[in-house]
Design an enzyme around this catalytic site. Structure first.
Site, PDB file in Angstrom:
ATOM      1  CD  GLU A 314      31.563  10.026  10.662  1.00  0.00           C
ATOM      2  OE1 GLU A 314      30.730   9.081  10.678  1.00  0.00           O
ATOM      3  OE2 GLU A 314      32.578  10.043  11.362  1.00  0.00           O
ATOM      4  CG  ASP A 318      27.501   8.528   9.768  1.00  0.00           C
ATOM      5  OD1 ASP A 318      28.049   7.707  10.529  1.00  0.00           O
ATOM      6  OD2 ASP A 318      27.637   9.757   9.891  1.00  0.00           O
ATOM      7  CB  SER A 587      32.403   7.335  12.963  1.00  0.00           C
ATOM      8  OG  SER A 587      33.155   8.388  13.497  1.00  0.00           O
TER       9      SER A 587
END
Length: 632
Positions: A314, A318, A587
């Site tokens: 994750e 990002d 995400s």
């Protein structure tokens, strides 16, 4: 739903309450449903009368402010408003929502006179919504006409002080939202609590309960050179995103605003600098190796991860998406909560976002709304943590960035309604101050994670759609996922992600969406929802007001719709634990869209304007791609 809302009783109660006589002018303010039990907490002995406890009295906010809050946000957020862009200061927000002075004085007088405490020893918090003082259990039982018992959690070794019900003077019940310790207890450290070791085999992608990391698979190939566009239907690189959304990187020596960093929330997942360097080397040579986010550590959150094998999918995703879009502008990492909590200690991993909101708005730490004051004693961690972060809970230590991207969440059914409603009020207040919050809409379509609610992740008997949280709050922007399907190019329209299991990931992945069971349709969305039902009416039975248990319907017809916008979220090029892979998930979509808004804010700041703030009213007023130009 598995909500655990504690009922507030308005009727006057006579007779006995937990062994103490209740005089006629008092009323039950809160009462626990004792037949439902208290979950994993087992009721124990009475608390010794001489034990000192911190008492917090949550005062109800201004009723006028609560009625006007939504219109205030629309005033500063709607492009047709004369006050568009005139965002509030944090002090103005506090002042607008503060309880009436007369109400504060009356509650203070009751406490002072009943317990013979000088008023100067009763603290009125900076956000004006909480009275704080210390009292012995004996005095507190007299004040609230109740009894306090210990409750123990054998799983974590923690103890909590709480009561089954408490009373306040009838004429004050309208001024008081909540009192702790009360039906909502406070945690205390048990002498039997033993230090627990962290789970073995920790990987950087644990995250909170109810959250899943993005889908990952080995990359089909490495695009060469890094600006190749012919293979964007199988691997999305920064060059693909530039072509898709018609933007170019800023010059590496561009002058950027020192007050426009992009905020990114992470919890229980940690980026690896080695992976970032590999990504920059192969795809964005204009970004020097060693470029990294600025760390705003919240309650013991640490990053980057030292061991490359523990890199988080994750966090890596990002920053590999956001940094190439906004560089040389900076990113700010809100790494939240210590590792002990992230792995299931220090309470549960059930709660999410409260400690983060504390850190960027000190008033939230003591903010009362919907029967909750401050962080939840059961759902949220307590600090200092004897097994992790040793400092005090952080309150208002960081200024929120103009834009914040969140790629974490749960399902509405996983958390009490009051917990979500209180956070939603905070998102509204951040919007008033000009903060744009973008949240990934979820990766399981209209359902939840399989096994959460039913085997397919849906509610009831596996038939009712399961909305996501915090996505259903109307005062943030939900970002769904699109993809460039095989055989198509970056110059053709994208389509929503629908990846069946095994194609290409092991598990199925569909962009999240649906309608909230808690929050109604906001005014800015009403026309779009009406048009959707008129032109694309779903062929499924429905219900109203979130009441699916008494209906055969599958979705809430008058709930807030999700998502608001969409961006690419599949086949994203990443480095993870030293290996080149592709990932899929909303995400990815949230930081992409949020980063583009950071770029818009840069242009506005250069022109002497402020940040765009809450953008949904503008988005729904101009439902076309050109809307982003309207924000400049």
């Amino acid at each position: 739903m598995h909500f655990t809302i504690l009922p507030l009783l308005a009727a006057t109660t006579f007779g006995l309450a937990a062994g103490r006589a209740v005089p006629e002018p008092h009323t039950v303010h809160e009462k626990r449903d004792v037949t439902a039990g208290t979950g994993r907490w087992a009721k124990g002995n009475r608390v010794a009368s001489n034990v000192k406890v911190p008492v917090r009295v949550g005062l109800k906010q201004s009723s006028e402010a609560l009625e006007k809050a939504q219109s205030w946000l629309m005033d500063v957020s709607h492009p047709a408003s004369q006050k568009f862009g005139q965002h509030w200061t944090s002090d103005e927000v506090v002042e607008a929502f503060r309880p009436a002075s007369e109400a504060v004085d009356e509650v203070v007088a009751w406490i002072s006179e009943t317990l013979s405490i000088p008023t100067k020893h009763i603290t009125h918090t900076d956000n004006k919504a909480w009275l704080a003082f210390d009292a012995s259990v004996d005095d507190l039982e007299s004040l609230l006409r109740t009894e306090y018992h210990e409750h123990h959690d054998e799983t974590t070794g923690r103890s909590m002080i709480t009561c089954d019900e408490y009373h306040v003077p009838s004429h004050l019940s309208g001024h008081i939202d909540y009192i702790t310790p009360g039906v909502k207890g406070i945690q205390v450290h048990s002498s039997e609590l033993k230090k627990r070791s962290w789970k073995s085999g920790h990987h950087g992608g644990h995250g909170p309960s109810g959250w899943q990391p993005p889908k990952t698979r080995p990359a089909p190939h490495m695009p060469k050179p890094g600006n190749e566009l012919a293979t964007c239907d199988s691997v999305i690189t920064p060059a693909c995103l530039q072509a898709l959304y018609d933007f170019k990187p800023l010059p590496k020596n561009a002058v950027v605003s020192p007050n426009n960093s992009m905020g990114i929330f992470e919890e229980g997942d940690f980026y690896a600098q080695q992976d970032l360097n590999s990504f920059f080397t192969n795809f964005t040579s204009y970004i020097p190796n060693g470029t990294h986010p600025m760390l705003d550590s919240v309650d013991g959150g640490l990053a980057p991860i030292a061991n490359l094998s523990e890199a988080g999918g994750e966090s890596n995703l990002d920053f590999m998406l956001a940094i190439p879009i906004i560089y040389p502008q900076t990113t700010t990492l809100y790494q939240t909560d210590d590792l002990y909590y992230a792995e299931g200690g220090n309470g549960t991993t059930g709660g999410i976002f409260n400690t983060f909101l504390d850190a960027i708005d000190g008033s939230y730490c003591t903010y009362s709304a919907y029967g909750e004051t401050g962080d939840d004693a059961v759902l949220d961690p307590t600090y200092p943590d004897p097994n992790g972060y040793q400092g005090q809970r952080m309150c208002g230590v960081y200024k929120p960035t103009n834009v914040i991207s969140i790629s974490y969440g749960e399902q509405e059914q996983d958390l009490p309604a009051y917990y979500q409603q209180r956070q939603c009020n905070e998102f509204l207040k951040l919007g008033l101050q000009g903060v744009s919050i973008f949240v990934a809409s979820g990766d399981t379509g209209v359902g939840g994670i399989p096994g959460d609610g039913a085997s397919n992740g849906c509610l009831k008997n596996g038939t009712v759609f399961s909305p996501t949280q915090p996505n259903s709050c109307p005062w943030l922007t939900n970002v769904g996922a699109t993809k460039v399907y095989p055989g198509r190019t970056v110059y053709e329209p994208e389509s929503a992600v629908v990846d069946p299991a095994g194609h290409p990931y092991r598990g199925a992945y569909s962009s999240g969406g649906g309608f909230s069971n808690i929050f109604p349709i906001p005014s800015y969305q009403s026309s779009a929802v009406a048009t959707y039902f008129a032109d694309h009416n779903p062929p499924y039975p429905y219900y109203f007001d979130g009441q699916y248990n008494s209906s055969d319907g599958l979705y809430n017809r008058n709930g807030r719709g999700i998502p608001d916008v969409a961006a690419n979220g599949d086949n994203i090029a990443v480095y993870l634990a030293g290996k080149f892979k592709t990932e899929g998930g909303t995400s990815a979509s949230s930081p992409i869209f949020a980063a583009l808004v950071v770029r818009i804010n840069e242009e506005r700041i250069k022109a002497g304007k402020g940040p765009v703030g809450f953008i949904n009213p503008t988005l729904y007023s101009h439902p076309y791609v050109s809307v982003l130009y309207e924000l400049l």
